[in-house]
Structures are given as C-alpha cells and as structure tokens.
Design a protein around this motif. Sequence first.
Motif, PDB file in Angstrom:
ATOM      1  N   LYS A  87      35.469  81.456   9.747  1.00  0.00           N
ATOM      2  CA  LYS A  87      34.394  80.543  10.156  1.00  0.00           C
ATOM      3  C   LYS A  87      33.107  81.302  10.442  1.00  0.00           C
ATOM      4  CE  LYS A  87      37.227  76.829  11.996  1.00  0.00           C
ATOM      5  NZ  LYS A  87      37.573  76.007  13.154  1.00  0.00           N
ATOM      6  N   SER A  88      33.228  82.459  11.070  1.00  0.00           N
ATOM      7  CA  SER A  88      32.027  83.240  11.381  1.00  0.00           C
ATOM      8  C   SER A  88      31.340  83.713  10.099  1.00  0.00           C
ATOM      9  CB  SER A  88      32.380  84.432  12.264  1.00  0.00           C
ATOM     10  OG  SER A  88      33.312  85.273  11.614  1.00  0.00           O
ATOM     11  N   THR A  89      32.112  84.046   9.086  1.00  0.00           N
ATOM     12  CA  THR A  89      31.541  84.460   7.805  1.00  0.00           C
ATOM     13  C   THR A  89      30.860  83.274   7.129  1.00  0.00           C
ATOM     14  OG1 THR A  89      33.229  86.167   7.544  1.00  0.00           O
ATOM     15  CG2 THR A  89      32.054  85.492   5.558  1.00  0.00           C
ATOM     16  N   ARG A  90      31.494  82.101   7.176  1.00  0.00           N
ATOM     17  CA  ARG A  90      30.887  80.891   6.600  1.00  0.00           C
ATOM     18  C   ARG A  90      29.518  80.623   7.245  1.00  0.00           C
ATOM     19  NH1 ARG A  90      34.243  77.644   3.632  1.00  0.00           N
ATOM     20  NH2 ARG A  90      36.414  78.265   3.639  1.00  0.00           N
ATOM     21  N   TYR A  91      29.475  80.716   8.559  1.00  0.00           N
ATOM     22  CA  TYR A  91      28.214  80.496   9.266  1.00  0.00           C
ATOM     23  C   TYR A  91      27.156  81.504   8.827  1.00  0.00           C
ATOM     24  CZ  TYR A  91      24.719  80.394  12.890  1.00  0.00           C
ATOM     25  OH  TYR A  91      23.521  80.339  13.547  1.00  0.00           O
ATOM     26  N   GLU A  92      27.524  82.763   8.731  1.00  0.00           N
ATOM     27  CA  GLU A  92      26.567  83.804   8.337  1.00  0.00           C
ATOM     28  C   GLU A  92      26.053  83.591   6.918  1.00  0.00           C
ATOM     29  OE1 GLU A  92      25.039  86.039  10.192  1.00  0.00           O
ATOM     30  OE2 GLU A  92      26.124  85.179  11.873  1.00  0.00           O
TER      31      GLU A  92
END
Length: 74
Positions: free
Chosen positions: A13-18
Amino acid sequence: MSHLNTQRVPIAKSTRYEILRRDNHSCRYCGAKAPFVTLHIHHVIPVSFGATNDPSNLTASCPDCNMAKSNGVP
C-alpha cells in the motif's frame, strides 16, 4: 519474449501511494486525473515477463489505458 513462470507479489500500500504521488495522481499514458477516473498501479513490463514491483517498473494508469496495454509492453 517468452512468458516466465513467476509468482506475483502484491504491491505494498505504501508503494501504491508513492507511485500515485510521483505520477501526480494522473494516468501516465493519457493524463486522466483522479478523482475523475479511478487509477490503477500497474507494471510497465509485466510480471509474466519476469519484472518485479520495483517503483521504476510501476506506473499509474486509468482502466482504459491499463486494459489496452493488456500483457504487452507499451
């Protein structure tokens, strides 16, 4: 290029946001912007060709552009 037998690893999820932040919440192919279109995070080079979830291989795309690409390389 032949398809490799690879196992898909979920994109964090953190990668998707970035990726969404990096791509300015817009489709990298046609420029459509959220919230007017739902954006997906997809692989530029498909996992089936041996690619990974490295951010340099991920991009934001709208459903139309993502489906048009299918399992190919743009």
